[in-house]
Design a protein around this motif. Structure first.
Motif, PDB file in Angstrom:
ATOM      1  N   GLN A   1      -2.783   5.284  11.401  1.00 24.22           N
ATOM      2  CA  GLN A   1      -2.352   6.640  11.083  1.00 24.22           C
ATOM      3  C   GLN A   1      -1.996   6.757   9.607  1.00 24.22           C
ATOM      4  O   GLN A   1      -2.391   7.722   8.935  1.00 24.22           O
ATOM      5  CB  GLN A   1      -1.168   7.024  11.960  1.00 24.22           C
ATOM      6  N   ASP A   2      -1.253   5.780   9.072  1.00 21.53           N
ATOM      7  CA  ASP A   2      -0.925   5.781   7.644  1.00 21.53           C
ATOM      8  C   ASP A   2      -2.194   5.743   6.793  1.00 21.53           C
ATOM      9  O   ASP A   2      -2.336   6.502   5.816  1.00 21.53           O
ATOM     10  CB  ASP A   2      -0.054   4.561   7.293  1.00 21.53           C
ATOM     11  N   TYR A   3      -3.100   4.846   7.158  1.00 21.71           N
ATOM     12  CA  TYR A   3      -4.329   4.669   6.375  1.00 21.71           C
ATOM     13  C   TYR A   3      -5.211   5.908   6.466  1.00 21.71           C
ATOM     14  O   TYR A   3      -5.762   6.378   5.459  1.00 21.71           O
ATOM     15  CB  TYR A   3      -5.067   3.433   6.886  1.00 21.71           C
ATOM     16  N   GLY A   4      -5.333   6.459   7.674  1.00 23.37           N
ATOM     17  CA  GLY A   4      -6.146   7.669   7.834  1.00 23.37           C
ATOM     18  C   GLY A   4      -5.612   8.821   7.008  1.00 23.37           C
ATOM     19  O   GLY A   4      -6.384   9.533   6.331  1.00 23.37           O
ATOM     20  N   ASN A   5      -4.299   9.014   7.021  1.00 22.31           N
ATOM     21  CA  ASN A   5      -3.701  10.092   6.225  1.00 22.31           C
ATOM     22  C   ASN A   5      -3.937   9.875   4.734  1.00 22.31           C
ATOM     23  O   ASN A   5      -4.216  10.828   3.989  1.00 22.31           O
ATOM     24  CB  ASN A   5      -2.202  10.177   6.502  1.00 22.31           C
ATOM     25  N   PHE A   6      -3.801   8.612   4.301  1.00 24.36           N
ATOM     26  CA  PHE A   6      -4.039   8.307   2.881  1.00 24.36           C
ATOM     27  C   PHE A   6      -5.480   8.628   2.498  1.00 24.36           C
ATOM     28  O   PHE A   6      -5.744   9.285   1.468  1.00 24.36           O
ATOM     29  CB  PHE A   6      -3.733   6.833   2.608  1.00 24.36           C
TER      30      PHE A   6
ATOM     31  N   ALA B   1       0.833  -1.204   0.000  1.00 25.32           N
ATOM     32  CA  ALA B   1       0.000   0.000   0.000  1.00 25.32           C
ATOM     33  C   ALA B   1       0.867   1.254   0.000  1.00 25.32           C
ATOM     34  O   ALA B   1       0.644   2.193  -0.792  1.00 25.32           O
ATOM     35  CB  ALA B   1      -0.915  -0.013   1.224  1.00 25.32           C
ATOM     36  N   LYS B   2       1.889   1.272   0.847  1.00 23.50           N
ATOM     37  CA  LYS B   2       2.768   2.444   0.921  1.00 23.50           C
ATOM     38  C   LYS B   2       3.594   2.591  -0.359  1.00 23.50           C
ATOM     39  O   LYS B   2       3.865   3.714  -0.814  1.00 23.50           O
ATOM     40  CB  LYS B   2       3.671   2.322   2.143  1.00 23.50           C
TER      41      LYS B   2
ATOM     42  N   GLU C   1     -13.924   7.181  10.059  1.00 19.81           N
ATOM     43  CA  GLU C   1     -13.977   5.903  10.792  1.00 19.81           C
ATOM     44  C   GLU C   1     -12.612   5.539  11.368  1.00 19.81           C
ATOM     45  O   GLU C   1     -12.502   5.120  12.518  1.00 19.81           O
ATOM     46  CB  GLU C   1     -14.444   4.788   9.835  1.00 19.81           C
ATOM     47  N   VAL C   2     -11.547   5.754  10.569  1.00 24.51           N
ATOM     48  CA  VAL C   2     -10.196   5.406  11.002  1.00 24.51           C
ATOM     49  C   VAL C   2      -9.749   6.330  12.123  1.00 24.51           C
ATOM     50  O   VAL C   2      -9.195   5.882  13.144  1.00 24.51           O
ATOM     51  CB  VAL C   2      -9.214   5.459   9.819  1.00 24.51           C
ATOM     52  N   TYR C   3     -10.007   7.636  11.993  1.00 26.13           N
ATOM     53  CA  TYR C   3      -9.559   8.579  13.028  1.00 26.13           C
ATOM     54  C   TYR C   3     -10.332   8.394  14.334  1.00 26.13           C
ATOM     55  O   TYR C   3      -9.795   8.629  15.422  1.00 26.13           O
ATOM     56  CB  TYR C   3      -9.664  10.015  12.519  1.00 26.13           C
TER      57      TYR C   3
ATOM     58  N   TYR D   1      -4.414  -1.085   1.028  1.00 22.30           N
ATOM     59  CA  TYR D   1      -4.759  -0.575   2.367  1.00 22.30           C
ATOM     60  C   TYR D   1      -6.037  -1.252   2.888  1.00 22.30           C
ATOM     61  O   TYR D   1      -6.135  -1.605   4.073  1.00 22.30           O
ATOM     62  CB  TYR D   1      -4.977   0.934   2.316  1.00 22.30           C
ATOM     63  N   LYS D   2      -7.001  -1.439   1.994  1.00 23.59           N
ATOM     64  CA  LYS D   2      -8.263  -2.046   2.389  1.00 23.59           C
ATOM     65  C   LYS D   2      -8.044  -3.481   2.894  1.00 23.59           C
ATOM     66  O   LYS D   2      -8.627  -3.908   3.900  1.00 23.59           O
ATOM     67  CB  LYS D   2      -9.228  -2.042   1.203  1.00 23.59           C
TER      68      LYS D   2
END
Length: 417
Positions: free
Chosen positions: A375-380, A344-345, A392-394, A360-361
């Motif tokens: 944190q990585d996923y939320g920023n993305f 994902a990154k 949802e992630v945050y 990421y999913k």
């Protein structure tokens, strides 16, 4: 020169025909004492079949001499004629002065057949017959150490007054017992005693390993250095030497030891991984990368090396190389959930955002409770404008740390949109 000496000379010279002619002459004309001596000599030279012939002649004349029966049994045992040996030993009763010797041989025969409980019973019978006999004590100690019953082995080794029996150094054996049982501190003095007589490579390694396990890392390093100087090809010492120095915070010496190790053992993937980790501790990322690639070349599905290398490649913003590593490992039949996150990154760095979102999913299923991933996923998701998913992630992150101002600001911003 008598007939027995002549026969032995012919056997040593390889003149088998002449030796056997003399053997037949001995059978016909020799005294009973000479036959006994000849049988003993033939046994020692590996001609057990012929020694059995002589013992059978003597047993026929002296059936009450149980020593002859035991000697015949030993000859059968040397020939792997188990049944014949057992048949002889069954004739030896507890009243015989050779009963304990018969029990020792019987124990060996049962042990060879994997009947360890019966073997133990025979050894204990021998011990009950003569508790002061060190050969029996030693046999019991050796039996128990082979069975991993170290406390019992220690008991019998400690009965021995001899420092060495049958080439076995007793203090070394005691060290092995204590070490194998996890009593590393107790083991150390015995290894030190063993090394007073001879500083051989095997005992040095065992002493060094035990010192390492006991937490005496400086002592372990000194011992492994001595071992490597004695035998530079003792490859298993290098990794332990490196870790010994690492525990002492001597990272440069640890890395040097690991580098020497891989030069002597270029197919040891674990040693390359150790060298890579030490290179990272030394802030030499390029050297670490080289070692990790070597480890993966040796074993393409070496997950630990691949995962560490991916971290380096992502930090260096080399997404294609990271994806290559993932592909290589997966092609070899191995996989790890971390590869989803890494992929994902990598795709995110390549600005291939749909592929990144897909990875990421998938990773979210595994790492939905992992702060760094969230944190990585939320920023993305935030960058991609996926407000509802990002919220949802945050919110998950906020549950973990309600005091985090950045996450609270993101939640507030997402709720307003």
């Amino acid at each position: 020169m008598n007939q027995i000496d002549q026969m032995i000379d012919h056997l040593h010279a390889g003149s088998l025909e002449e030796a056997m002619q003399l053997f037949q002459e001995i059978k016909r004309t020799a005294t009973d004492e000479e036959k006994y001596d000849a049988a003993e000599a033939l046994f020692g030279l590996g001609f057990q079949e012929k020694s059995i012939e002589l013992y059978e002649d003597l047993i026929e004349l002296y059936p009450e001499e149980t020593e002859l029966i035991v000697l015949k049994a030993e000859a059968h045992a040397e020939l792997d004629q188990i049944e014949e040996a057992m048949e002889c030993l069954e004739k030896i009763t507890e009243t015989s002065e050779f009963f304990s010797r018969a029990m020792l041989l019987s124990a060996d025969l049962y042990h060879m057949q994997g009947l360890h409980e019966v073997s133990e019973q025979k050894l204990l019978k021998a011990y009950e017959t003569d508790k002061s006999e060190e050969v029996i004590q030693f046999a019991l100690a050796e039996f128990y150490i082979q069975q991993g019953r170290f406390l019992e082995a220690i008991r019998y080794y400690k009965m021995l007054t001899e420092s060495e029996i049958a080439g076995v150094v007793i203090s070394k054996r005691l060290g092995e017992c204590y070490s194998a049982g996890g009593s590393f501190e107790e083991a150390l003095p015995y290894y030190e005693e063993a090394l007073e007589n001879e500083r051989d490579a095997e005992t040095l390694f065992q002493y060094g390993f035990t010192a390492y396990q006991a937490g005496h890392h400086l002592t372990a390093a000194e011992v492994f250095e001595e071992l490597i100087e004695l035998d530079p090809e003792y490859n298993s010492a290098y990794k332990l030497l490196a870790h010994s120095y690492e525990h002492e915070e001597e990272i440069s010496l640890a890395l040097e030891a690991a580098e020497k190790g891989v030069s002597h053992d270029p197919f040891n993937k674990e040693l390359f991984l150790t060298a890579a980790k030490l290179a990272l501790k030394s802030a030499d990322e390029a050297k670490a990368e080289t070692f990790l690639r070597e480890a993966i070349a040796i074993d393409p599905d070496y997950l630990e090396a691949a995962l560490i290398l991916n971290k380096i490649l992502l930090r260096q913003e080399k997404p294609d190389e990271c994806l290559d590593i993932i592909h290589t490992v997966r092609e070899s039949g191995e996989d790890d959930p971390q590869f989803l996150w890494d992929a994902a990154k990598a795709f995110e760095l390549k600005e291939e955002f749909s592929e990144a979102a897909e990875e990421y999913k998938k990773a979210y299923v595994v790492y939905n409770d992992h702060t760094d991933f969230l944190q990585d996923y939320g920023n993305f998701l935030l960058e991609e404008g996926r407000q509802q998913e990002a919220l949802e992630v945050y919110l998950k992150l906020s549950d973990r740390d309600p005091a985090n101002e950045e996450w609270q600001m993101n939640i507030e911003h997402l709720r307003q949109e």
